[in-house]
Design a protein around this motif. Structure first.
Motif, mmCIF file in Angstrom:
data_model
loop_
_atom_site.group_PDB
_atom_site.id
_atom_site.type_symbol
_atom_site.label_atom_id
_atom_site.label_comp_id
_atom_site.label_asym_id
_atom_site.label_seq_id
_atom_site.Cartn_x
_atom_site.Cartn_y
_atom_site.Cartn_z
ATOM 1 N N PRO A 164 0.819 -1.241 -0.018
ATOM 2 C CA PRO A 164 -0.093 -0.050 0.068
ATOM 3 C C PRO A 164 0.755 1.121 -0.090
ATOM 4 O O PRO A 164 0.312 2.492 -0.222
ATOM 5 C CB PRO A 164 -0.647 -0.168 1.162
ATOM 6 N N ASP A 165 1.982 1.086 0.178
ATOM 7 C CA ASP A 165 2.939 2.152 0.432
ATOM 8 C C ASP A 165 3.338 2.588 -0.888
ATOM 9 O O ASP A 165 4.102 3.852 -1.044
ATOM 10 C CB ASP A 165 4.020 2.107 1.302
ATOM 11 N N LEU A 166 3.429 2.071 -1.916
ATOM 12 C CA LEU A 166 4.001 2.274 -3.304
ATOM 13 C C LEU A 166 3.128 3.388 -4.063
ATOM 14 O O LEU A 166 1.870 3.600 -3.801
ATOM 15 C CB LEU A 166 3.929 0.980 -4.323
ATOM 16 N N PRO A 167 3.470 4.115 -4.891
ATOM 17 C CA PRO A 167 2.849 5.234 -5.595
ATOM 18 C C PRO A 167 1.824 4.798 -6.531
ATOM 19 O O PRO A 167 1.892 3.355 -6.809
ATOM 20 C CB PRO A 167 3.844 5.957 -6.284
ATOM 21 N N PRO A 168 0.724 5.179 -6.677
ATOM 22 C CA PRO A 168 -0.307 4.546 -7.514
ATOM 23 C C PRO A 168 0.168 3.782 -8.877
ATOM 24 O O PRO A 168 -0.331 2.694 -9.365
ATOM 25 C CB PRO A 168 -1.437 5.405 -7.839
ATOM 26 N N MET A 205 -9.199 5.814 -9.823
ATOM 27 C CA MET A 205 -8.204 6.873 -9.186
ATOM 28 C C MET A 205 -8.820 8.242 -9.878
ATOM 29 O O MET A 205 -9.352 8.336 -10.930
ATOM 30 C CB MET A 205 -6.844 6.777 -10.118
ATOM 31 N N ALA A 206 -8.832 9.306 -8.993
ATOM 32 C CA ALA A 206 -9.397 10.551 -9.117
ATOM 33 C C ALA A 206 -8.385 11.371 -10.258
ATOM 34 O O ALA A 206 -8.882 12.138 -10.917
ATOM 35 C CB ALA A 206 -9.541 11.321 -7.729
ATOM 36 N N VAL A 211 -0.443 7.805 -13.330
ATOM 37 C CA VAL A 211 -0.286 6.437 -14.081
ATOM 38 C C VAL A 211 0.059 6.648 -15.371
ATOM 39 O O VAL A 211 -0.710 7.325 -16.154
ATOM 40 C CB VAL A 211 -1.581 5.401 -13.896
ATOM 41 N N ASP A 212 1.109 6.287 -15.938
ATOM 42 C CA ASP A 212 1.376 6.197 -17.372
ATOM 43 C C ASP A 212 0.335 5.421 -18.241
ATOM 44 O O ASP A 212 -0.063 4.159 -17.840
ATOM 45 C CB ASP A 212 2.793 5.551 -17.343
ATOM 46 N N LYS A 213 -0.177 5.990 -19.182
ATOM 47 C CA LYS A 213 -1.152 5.323 -19.982
ATOM 48 C C LYS A 213 -0.980 3.997 -20.587
ATOM 49 O O LYS A 213 -1.740 3.192 -20.744
ATOM 50 C CB LYS A 213 -1.713 6.136 -21.064
ATOM 51 N N TYR A 214 0.472 3.898 -20.561
ATOM 52 C CA TYR A 214 1.034 2.401 -21.182
ATOM 53 C C TYR A 214 0.636 1.243 -20.416
ATOM 54 O O TYR A 214 0.110 0.197 -21.178
ATOM 55 C CB TYR A 214 2.548 2.563 -20.987
ATOM 56 N N PHE A 215 0.168 1.404 -19.037
ATOM 57 C CA PHE A 215 -0.109 0.396 -18.381
ATOM 58 C C PHE A 215 -1.641 -0.165 -18.399
ATOM 59 O O PHE A 215 -1.968 -1.184 -18.591
ATOM 60 C CB PHE A 215 0.454 0.425 -16.738
ATOM 61 N N PRO A 216 -2.523 0.770 -18.116
ATOM 62 C CA PRO A 216 -3.813 0.420 -18.316
ATOM 63 C C PRO A 216 -4.151 -0.037 -19.760
ATOM 64 O O PRO A 216 -4.876 -0.983 -20.045
ATOM 65 C CB PRO A 216 -4.759 1.790 -17.904
ATOM 66 N N ALA A 217 -3.594 0.576 -20.788
ATOM 67 C CA ALA A 217 -3.654 0.059 -22.216
ATOM 68 C C ALA A 217 -2.962 -1.268 -22.333
ATOM 69 O O ALA A 217 -3.843 -2.183 -23.100
ATOM 70 C CB ALA A 217 -2.907 1.297 -23.248
ATOM 71 N N GLN A 218 -2.117 -1.614 -21.654
ATOM 72 C CA GLN A 218 -1.660 -2.944 -21.856
ATOM 73 C C GLN A 218 -2.178 -4.150 -21.133
ATOM 74 O O GLN A 218 -2.438 -4.938 -21.434
ATOM 75 C CB GLN A 218 -0.170 -3.003 -21.117
ATOM 76 N N ALA A 219 -2.734 -3.562 -20.049
ATOM 77 C CA ALA A 219 -3.728 -4.498 -19.195
ATOM 78 C C ALA A 219 -5.120 -4.864 -19.981
ATOM 79 O O ALA A 219 -5.343 -6.031 -20.252
ATOM 80 C CB ALA A 219 -4.326 -3.911 -17.915
#
Length: 382
Positions: A164-168, A205-206, A211-219
């Motif tokens: 939980p301590d990591l950045p989003p 996320m508000a 978050v870099d868009k790379y990751f949700p697009a990759q998901a």
């Protein structure tokens, strides 16, 4: 899953990172001789072997400067030598942790995954690490992925994703990469759960700019991949009879549309790389469906006239699939041109578009009633 084209899925910070790495050591044993032998021993003065005589005369500052210069010049082989020498022979240097980490980065650039793994493994702390220890944990999972140690990589990423301590952004990154490793390990259900959780966390996320868009697009892309694999598992076998064939065809079409839906979501996120990849996969699925249908014989219970009608109706559906494939490929290339993207997916899409147009043209020539291939779209498409 067949993963020969998916070795680019990992993203990492490119360039020289002033962080830390790890030290490697080695040992070996010599087998005993099977029979006693007579040896003539000659004694020489003892010699100290340093491993790299060319760099022996350089001190830690000179080695670090040389490694930094070589990395900046993209001479990663030299960079690995200089940083590795510093790390292994100057344990008290203030540059040692930076040298270790940068040696790992240099080995990564050279695709020397085992060497990179050895460098990062000493520093990595997935549970509590910060700074170089945290970055090394992500890098370690990456090297495990490339070494096809998928379950080990997944275990490392599971710990990172649960912190939980990591950045989003880093949590989403870990969650996505966890899903990819699970998928490579053949755990499709776990992979889909991990990837959907990453998407859900991102959507909640508000401030999505964290978050870099790379990751949700990759998901989204890899959820589409899961449905594509399920689609490929459905075999069309006319010998099972027309009723079973119809059910299988409908189910296969449903899986195609589900995969397409996730690929389209990936496109809408707005990352150019995964948008191009997704468009390519959609077109390829239509092309694959065409190939399976056109090479499928008529069900054996159909008589001569019924078989002719069956083939006629099938040709109409095949024509639709080819047309859809062409449209998707053209839109993908248009989008790639607008964003200036040039990668393996773009080249693959151009070749596929050419091949599918030839197939549709051949079909039209064989059937005078067939519609001609569609002209390229004149307006940009979203």
């Amino acid at each position: 899953m067949s993963g020969t084209w998916r070795r680019w899925v990992w993203v990492g910070v490119v360039g020289l990172m002033g962080l830390a790495g790890c030290r490697t050591t080695g040992s070996g044993t010599r087998p005993e001789a099977a029979e006693p032998v007579t040896r003539h021993e000659v004694e020489f003065e003892p010699v100290t072997v340093t491993g790299d005589l060319e760099l022996e005369r350089l001190n830690a500052e000179e080695l670090f400067a040389g490694g930094t210069s070589a990395f900046a010049a993209e001479d990663f082989k030299q960079a690995a030598r200089y940083f590795g020498r510093l790390a292994d022979f100057h344990p008290d240097s203030g540059h040692r942790r930076q040298a270790l980490y940068n040696a790992g980065l240099a080995h990564q650039r050279l695709k020397e995954w085992e060497e990179a793994y050895q460098r990062f493994s000493e520093l990595a702390d997935a549970a509590t690490g910060q700074g170089e220890a945290l970055d090394a944990a992500f890098r370690l999972a990456e090297t495990q992925y490339h070494l096809e140690r998928f379950e080990e990589a997944a275990a490392q990423l599971q710990v990172l994703a649960g912190r939980p301590d990591l950045p989003p952004g880093r949590r989403v990154e870990a969650q996505v990469q966890l899903g990819i490793c699970q998928l490579e390990a053949g755990q499709r259900e776990k992979a889909e759960d991990s990837l959907r959780r990453a998407v859900s966390d991102y959507e909640e996320m508000a401030d999505k700019d964290l978050v870099d868009k790379y990751f949700p697009a990759q998901a989204h892309f890899f959820v589409g991949e899961i449905y594509r694999l399920n689609y490929e598992d459905v075999r069309l076998d006319p010998l099972k009879g027309s009723d079973t064939l119809a059910k299988d065809l409908n189910y296969k079409a449903e899986l195609l549309l589900s995969a397409q839906g996730h690929y389209l979501r990936s496109i809408r996120v707005g990352n150019g790389y995964w948008a191009t990849a997704s468009g390519t996969q959609i077109g390829a699925m239509y092309e694959n469906m065409y190939s399976q249908m056109v090479n499928s014989p008529a069900p054996p219970e159909l008589d001569g006239e019924e078989a002719v009608i069956y083939r006629q109706e099938l040709r109409k559906k095949i024509r639709v699939l080819l047309t859809k494939s062409i449209n998707v490929y053209e839109r993908t290339l248009e989008a790639a041109e607008r964003i200036g993207s040039q990668n393996a997916f773009v080249d693959r899409t151009r070749e596929s578009l050419r091949k599918v147009k030839e197939l549709l043209l051949a079909d039209a020539e064989a059937d005078p009633e067939a519609a001609p291939p569609p002209a390229p779209a004149s307006k940009p498409h979203s």
